[in-house]
Design a protein around this motif. Structure first.
Motif, PDB file in Angstrom:
ATOM      1  N   LYS A   1      33.777  59.921   8.591  1.00 57.13           N
ATOM      2  CA  LYS A   1      33.702  59.930   7.140  1.00 57.13           C
ATOM      3  C   LYS A   1      33.450  58.495   6.695  1.00 57.13           C
ATOM      4  CE  LYS A   1      36.715  63.906   6.730  1.00 57.13           C
ATOM      5  NZ  LYS A   1      37.980  64.441   6.239  1.00 57.13           N
ATOM      6  N   VAL A   2      33.433  58.274   5.398  1.00 58.30           N
ATOM      7  CA  VAL A   2      33.131  56.953   4.849  1.00 58.30           C
ATOM      8  C   VAL A   2      34.076  55.883   5.401  1.00 58.30           C
ATOM      9  CG1 VAL A   2      33.073  55.586   2.726  1.00 58.30           C
ATOM     10  CG2 VAL A   2      32.029  57.846   2.786  1.00 58.30           C
ATOM     11  N   GLU A   3      35.367  56.172   5.412  1.00 58.36           N
ATOM     12  CA  GLU A   3      36.341  55.169   5.851  1.00 58.36           C
ATOM     13  C   GLU A   3      36.118  54.785   7.318  1.00 58.36           C
ATOM     14  OE1 GLU A   3      37.297  58.233   4.581  1.00 58.36           O
ATOM     15  OE2 GLU A   3      37.557  57.539   2.536  1.00 58.36           O
ATOM     16  N   GLY A   4      35.875  55.764   8.145  1.00 60.72           N
ATOM     17  CA  GLY A   4      35.621  55.501   9.560  1.00 60.72           C
ATOM     18  C   GLY A   4      34.350  54.712   9.767  1.00 60.72           C
ATOM     19  N   THR A   5      33.331  55.021   8.970  1.00 59.56           N
ATOM     20  CA  THR A   5      32.065  54.304   9.064  1.00 59.56           C
ATOM     21  C   THR A   5      32.227  52.853   8.635  1.00 59.56           C
ATOM     22  OG1 THR A   5      30.921  56.380   8.600  1.00 59.56           O
ATOM     23  CG2 THR A   5      29.632  54.360   8.402  1.00 59.56           C
TER      24      THR A   5
ATOM     25  N   ILE B   1      27.290  61.299  14.815  1.00 54.55           N
ATOM     26  CA  ILE B   1      28.453  60.712  14.131  1.00 54.55           C
ATOM     27  C   ILE B   1      28.240  60.509  12.637  1.00 54.55           C
ATOM     28  CG2 ILE B   1      29.159  59.484  16.224  1.00 54.55           C
ATOM     29  CD1 ILE B   1      28.575  56.902  14.508  1.00 54.55           C
ATOM     30  N   ILE B   2      26.998  60.389  12.194  1.00 54.17           N
ATOM     31  CA  ILE B   2      26.727  60.052  10.800  1.00 54.17           C
ATOM     32  C   ILE B   2      26.668  61.336   9.978  1.00 54.17           C
ATOM     33  CG2 ILE B   2      25.117  58.937   9.223  1.00 54.17           C
ATOM     34  CD1 ILE B   2      24.257  57.241  11.712  1.00 54.17           C
ATOM     35  N   ARG B   3      27.533  61.441   8.990  1.00 54.97           N
ATOM     36  CA  ARG B   3      27.663  62.675   8.225  1.00 54.97           C
ATOM     37  C   ARG B   3      26.707  62.743   7.032  1.00 54.97           C
ATOM     38  NH1 ARG B   3      32.970  65.235   8.773  1.00 54.97           N
ATOM     39  NH2 ARG B   3      32.788  65.740   6.577  1.00 54.97           N
ATOM     40  N   GLY B   4      26.229  61.607   6.545  1.00 56.31           N
ATOM     41  CA  GLY B   4      25.363  61.653   5.372  1.00 56.31           C
ATOM     42  C   GLY B   4      24.790  60.304   5.004  1.00 56.31           C
ATOM     43  N   ASP B   5      24.100  60.269   3.867  1.00 55.99           N
ATOM     44  CA  ASP B   5      23.416  59.066   3.397  1.00 55.99           C
ATOM     45  C   ASP B   5      24.375  57.908   3.145  1.00 55.99           C
ATOM     46  OD1 ASP B   5      21.023  60.386   3.489  1.00 55.99           O
ATOM     47  OD2 ASP B   5      20.946  60.788   1.336  1.00 55.99           O
TER      48      ASP B   5
ATOM     49  N   LEU C   1      20.429  57.540  17.976  1.00 58.22           N
ATOM     50  CA  LEU C   1      20.870  58.036  16.679  1.00 58.22           C
ATOM     51  C   LEU C   1      20.547  59.523  16.556  1.00 58.22           C
ATOM     52  CD1 LEU C   1      19.747  55.045  14.453  1.00 58.22           C
ATOM     53  CD2 LEU C   1      22.094  55.724  14.958  1.00 58.22           C
ATOM     54  N   SER C   2      20.588  60.217  17.663  1.00 58.52           N
ATOM     55  CA  SER C   2      20.217  61.627  17.672  1.00 58.52           C
ATOM     56  C   SER C   2      21.228  62.492  16.922  1.00 58.52           C
ATOM     57  CB  SER C   2      20.084  62.118  19.120  1.00 58.52           C
ATOM     58  OG  SER C   2      21.313  61.973  19.807  1.00 58.52           O
ATOM     59  N   ASP C   3      20.714  63.609  16.406  1.00 52.98           N
ATOM     60  CA  ASP C   3      21.542  64.656  15.801  1.00 52.98           C
ATOM     61  C   ASP C   3      22.386  64.146  14.638  1.00 52.98           C
ATOM     62  OD1 ASP C   3      22.423  67.272  15.558  1.00 52.98           O
ATOM     63  OD2 ASP C   3      24.079  67.002  16.966  1.00 52.98           O
ATOM     64  N   ASN C   4      21.752  63.424  13.712  1.00 56.99           N
ATOM     65  CA  ASN C   4      22.499  62.856  12.595  1.00 56.99           C
ATOM     66  C   ASN C   4      22.036  63.274  11.201  1.00 56.99           C
ATOM     67  OD1 ASN C   4      24.684  61.100  13.504  1.00 56.99           O
ATOM     68  ND2 ASN C   4      23.075  60.001  14.562  1.00 56.99           N
ATOM     69  N   ASN C   5      20.781  63.537  10.971  1.00 57.42           N
ATOM     70  CA  ASN C   5      20.304  63.659   9.601  1.00 57.42           C
ATOM     71  C   ASN C   5      20.697  64.948   8.905  1.00 57.42           C
ATOM     72  OD1 ASN C   5      19.054  62.930   7.248  1.00 57.42           O
ATOM     73  ND2 ASN C   5      17.027  63.391   7.939  1.00 57.42           N
ATOM     74  N   ARG C   6      20.342  66.070   9.466  1.00 53.41           N
ATOM     75  CA  ARG C   6      20.657  67.356   8.862  1.00 53.41           C
ATOM     76  C   ARG C   6      20.122  67.482   7.432  1.00 53.41           C
ATOM     77  NH1 ARG C   6      22.044  68.372  13.557  1.00 53.41           N
ATOM     78  NH2 ARG C   6      24.155  68.795  14.222  1.00 53.41           N
TER      79      ARG C   6
END
Length: 132
Positions: free
Chosen positions: A19-23, A44-48, A69-74
């Motif tokens: 989440k934001v805090e972890g990032t 690992i990246i959940r969003g913009d 950076l695979s499997d991040n955008n969605r």
């Protein structure tokens, strides 16, 4: 704890969706890991917002030769334009994995100028996207 491992050259955090805090904590940590040559941030990246936090930290990892950076955008809006700006600084990259990010032709157009600047790139993985 990772900040104290200043001689670390490889870090794999695959699957640790943040989440934001972890990032924010990860971005701060990466600023201390300037010797990294391999970084795996798949799934690992959940969003913009998380990418906007992480991108400046990636820009400073100029020793990176491998970035996953695979499997991040969605299909989450402008993540690829933010990523493109960060990638411009990583001219030592030889391997880049952007697979399974649901990229379409428009996102690829954003990344095309970056690919031209990454002249050391020998491996580019784009599997699982919508490129045509």
């Amino acid at each position: 704890a990772l900040q104290q491992l200043s001689s670390l050259t490889s870090l794999n955090l695959t699957g640790n969706q943040m989440k934001v805090e972890g990032t924010q904590k990860l971005a701060s940590t990466l600023s201390h890991l300037t010797r990294l040559t391999s970084l795996n941030l798949g799934s690992i990246i959940r969003g913009d917002e998380e990418m906007r936090i992480l991108a400046p930290a990636l820009e400073n990892l100029t020793s990176l030769t491998s970035l996953d950076l695979s499997d991040n955008n969605r299909r989450r809006g402008g993540m690829m334009s933010t990523l493109a700006s960060a990638l411009l600084h990583l001219t030592s990259l030889t391997s880049l994995d952007l697979s399974w990010n649901d990229m379409e032709v428009e996102e690829m157009k954003m990344l095309a100028p970056v690919f031209r600047r990454l002249t050391s790139l020998t491996s580019l993985v784009l599997a699982g996207n919508y490129l045509g």
